[in-house]
Design an enzyme around this catalytic site. Structure first.
Site, PDB file in Angstrom:
ATOM      1  N   PRO A  93     -13.571  -2.875   2.270  1.00  0.00           N
ATOM      2  CA  PRO A  93     -13.453  -1.893   1.181  1.00  0.00           C
ATOM      3  C   PRO A  93     -11.981  -1.632   0.879  1.00  0.00           C
ATOM      4  O   PRO A  93     -11.180  -1.468   1.797  1.00  0.00           O
ATOM      5  CB  PRO A  93     -14.114  -0.630   1.769  1.00  0.00           C
ATOM      6  CG  PRO A  93     -14.034  -0.792   3.250  1.00  0.00           C
ATOM      7  CD  PRO A  93     -14.062  -2.269   3.523  1.00  0.00           C
ATOM      8  N   MET A  94     -11.619  -1.617  -0.398  1.00  0.00           N
ATOM      9  CA  MET A  94     -10.242  -1.294  -0.783  1.00  0.00           C
ATOM     10  C   MET A  94     -10.285  -0.406  -2.023  1.00  0.00           C
ATOM     11  O   MET A  94     -10.630  -0.877  -3.114  1.00  0.00           O
ATOM     12  CB  MET A  94      -9.444  -2.576  -1.059  1.00  0.00           C
ATOM     13  CG  MET A  94      -9.093  -3.358   0.195  1.00  0.00           C
ATOM     14  SD  MET A  94      -8.131  -4.827  -0.152  1.00  0.00           S
ATOM     15  CE  MET A  94      -9.372  -5.909  -0.859  1.00  0.00           C
ATOM     16  N   CYS A  99      -9.124   6.078   6.793  1.00  0.00           N
ATOM     17  CA  CYS A  99      -8.177   6.245   5.675  1.00  0.00           C
ATOM     18  C   CYS A  99      -6.964   7.064   6.143  1.00  0.00           C
ATOM     19  O   CYS A  99      -7.109   8.160   6.680  1.00  0.00           O
ATOM     20  CB  CYS A  99      -8.873   6.934   4.503  1.00  0.00           C
ATOM     21  SG  CYS A  99      -7.739   7.191   3.128  1.00  0.00           S
ATOM     22  N   GLY A 143      -8.081  -6.691   9.644  1.00  0.00           N
ATOM     23  CA  GLY A 143      -6.616  -6.624   9.720  1.00  0.00           C
ATOM     24  C   GLY A 143      -5.966  -7.987   9.750  1.00  0.00           C
ATOM     25  O   GLY A 143      -6.106  -8.740  10.723  1.00  0.00           O
TER      26      GLY A 143
HETATM   27  C1  LIG Z   1      -5.236  -0.858  -1.363  1.00  0.00           C
HETATM   28  C2  LIG Z   1      -6.112  -0.667  -0.146  1.00  0.00           C
HETATM   29  C3  LIG Z   1      -7.164   0.218  -0.208  1.00  0.00           C
HETATM   30  C4  LIG Z   1      -7.975   0.408   0.915  1.00  0.00           C
HETATM   31  N1  LIG Z   1      -9.046   1.252   0.818  1.00  0.00           N
HETATM   32  C5  LIG Z   1      -9.895   1.382   1.867  1.00  0.00           C
HETATM   33  C6  LIG Z   1     -11.078   2.168   1.756  1.00  0.00           C
HETATM   34  O1  LIG Z   1     -11.399   2.737   0.713  1.00  0.00           O
HETATM   35  N2  LIG Z   1     -11.867   2.252   2.865  1.00  0.00           N
HETATM   36  C7  LIG Z   1     -11.560   1.632   4.041  1.00  0.00           C
HETATM   37  O2  LIG Z   1     -12.311   1.742   5.011  1.00  0.00           O
HETATM   38  N3  LIG Z   1     -10.471   0.866   4.165  1.00  0.00           N
HETATM   39  C8  LIG Z   1      -9.640   0.718   3.110  1.00  0.00           C
HETATM   40  N4  LIG Z   1      -8.550  -0.103   3.212  1.00  0.00           N
HETATM   41  C9  LIG Z   1      -8.329  -0.836   4.457  1.00  0.00           C
HETATM   42  C10 LIG Z   1      -8.981  -2.222   4.394  1.00  0.00           C
HETATM   43  O3  LIG Z   1     -10.373  -2.130   4.339  1.00  0.00           O
HETATM   44  C11 LIG Z   1      -8.586  -3.076   5.625  1.00  0.00           C
HETATM   45  O4  LIG Z   1      -9.108  -2.476   6.785  1.00  0.00           O
HETATM   46  C12 LIG Z   1      -7.068  -3.221   5.770  1.00  0.00           C
HETATM   47  O5  LIG Z   1      -6.456  -3.508   4.526  1.00  0.00           O
HETATM   48  C13 LIG Z   1      -6.721  -4.349   6.768  1.00  0.00           C
HETATM   49  O6  LIG Z   1      -7.314  -5.554   6.400  1.00  0.00           O
HETATM   50  P1  LIG Z   1      -6.570  -6.721   5.544  1.00  0.00           P
HETATM   51  O7  LIG Z   1      -5.298  -7.076   6.284  1.00  0.00           O
HETATM   52  O8  LIG Z   1      -7.583  -7.832   5.517  1.00  0.00           O
HETATM   53  O9  LIG Z   1      -6.267  -6.148   4.195  1.00  0.00           O
HETATM   54  C14 LIG Z   1      -7.714  -0.290   2.114  1.00  0.00           C
HETATM   55  C15 LIG Z   1      -6.655  -1.189   2.149  1.00  0.00           C
HETATM   56  C16 LIG Z   1      -5.862  -1.388   1.049  1.00  0.00           C
HETATM   57  C17 LIG Z   1      -4.727  -2.372   1.134  1.00  0.00           C
END
Ligand SMILES: Cc1cc2nc3c(=O)[nH]c(=O)nc-3n(C[C@H](O)[C@H](O)[C@H](O)COP(=O)(O)O)c2cc1C
Length: 308
Positions: A16-17, A100, A202
């Site tokens: 989720p992002m 978050c 991550g």
């Molecule tokens: C712009 C952005 C928004 C995010 N929003 C959420 C969110 O709404 N809920 C959540 O559980 N994690 C959120 N995350 C965290 C991501 O789900 C993920 O755990 C984190 O980015 C690490 O994974 P990655 O390196 O694959 O991006 C967000 C990350 C980013 C960069």
């Protein structure tokens, strides 16, 4: 991996992002091979008191195979009530955000602040679990608040004891936000401590990272690695029917148009456009043009010049 009674095939989950994982992007990731998607985080309070406004965030594309809804909040009763509303009935999995790091969220005891109040976090999980009936409930959290307070093992166990059907670890602390490297050893430590499925999040952004994580955990989430590159979900599975960048853009915009008006789609797509053209010669000039576009056709016209 099995989350409650739901079996997931091999493949990665779209993380989720907030601001990015809208239905259009989730659709193109699903089409490309994401085995599950998660909505942007939805405020339980916002849903209860201003449901109509939140509806836009709750649209699910028909291309999505399995879409979980992610909720956040700090009041166990409000969160349970939110889960019982008609708005959330269509979601087969309820995910709770306890990771978050944003100030306005943690200052009201929501998101990663819950890692500092384990008893409240447990109450939230058990209330949501009861409200969800037989739908699985999952929790996404971090290593802990900061370097000196990494309580993810205890936290994970307590989430399990409170009824969570799976847990996702974004292996950074709250204080790290998104900087530094994710601690990949932590996934294995958590996996060894609990009996429910553990999902890693991550810095996983290619097949090598996916395969490595699969050796130690049950599921893998990809977030930033999929921005502008939804095809990653097919690539990690060695699929050969991968979408071209322009096909991905067309599908993304087409699906988003099913729930938003044309101009809003064009405006909302601006943040994604930069990722789709990243690294391409002339990307900067194209981005300026996309930022001025007022319709989806204009966006397509501009992007096709560089991507087709
Ligand atoms: C712009 C952005 C928004 C995010 N929003 C959420 C969110 O709404 N809920 C959540 O559980 N994690 C959120 N995350 C965290 C991501 O789900 C993920 O755990 C984190 O980015 C690490 O994974 P990655 O390196 O694959 O991006 C967000 C990350 C980013 C960069």
């Amino acid at each position: 991996m099995k989350i409650g009674n739901i079996e997931l095939p091999k493949g990665a989950i779209l993380a989720p992002m907030a601001g990015y994982t809208e239905p259009g992007f989730r659709a193109v990731c699903s089409y490309s091979g994401a085995v599950m998607t998660v909505t942007e985080m939805i405020s339980a309070k916002g849903l209860m008191y201003n449901g109509e406004k939140t509806l836009e965030l709750l649209h699910v594309s028909s291309l999505e195979k399995l879409c979980a809804v992610q909720i956040f909040g700090s009041d166990p009763d409000i969160m349970a009530e939110a889960v019982k509303t008609d708005y959330l009935k269509k979601f087969p999995i309820i995910d709770i955000n306890m990771g978050c790091p944003v100030h306005k969220v943690v200052k009201v005891n929501e998101g990663s602040a819950l890692m500092n109040d384990i008893n409240l976090a447990c109450k939230i999980v058990s209330s949501v679990k009861l409200a969800a009936n037989d739908r699985p409930v999952t929790v996404k959290f971090r290593l802990g608040w900061d370097e000196d307070n990494k309580n993810f093992i205890e936290f994970g166990k307590r989430m399990q004891d409170s009824g969570a059907d799976a847990i996702t670890l974004h292996s950074r602390t709250r204080m790290q936000f998104y900087s530094g490297n994710a601690d990949i050893r932590a996934w294995k430590q958590l996996k060894n401590a609990v009996n429910i499925p553990v999902i890693a999040s991550g810095d996983i952004k290619d097949k090598k990272g996916f395969d490595e994580a699969c050796k130690v955990v049950d599921g893998v989430m990809i977030g930033r690695g999929a921005l502008g590159r939804p095809q990653i979900f097919g690539e990690i599975l060695d699929k050969d029917n991968v979408l071209s960048p322009m096909q991905a853009v067309r599908m993304h915009l087409g699906e988003l148009k099913k729930c938003l008006d044309d101009r809003t789609v064009a405006v909302n797509f601006r943040k994604h456009a930069g990722y789709y053209i990243k690294g391409i010669n002339g990307a900067r000039e194209i981005k300026v043009l996309v930022n001025q576009a007022q319709s989806v056709d204009e966006v397509l016209d501009i992007l096709s010049k560089i991507l087709d």
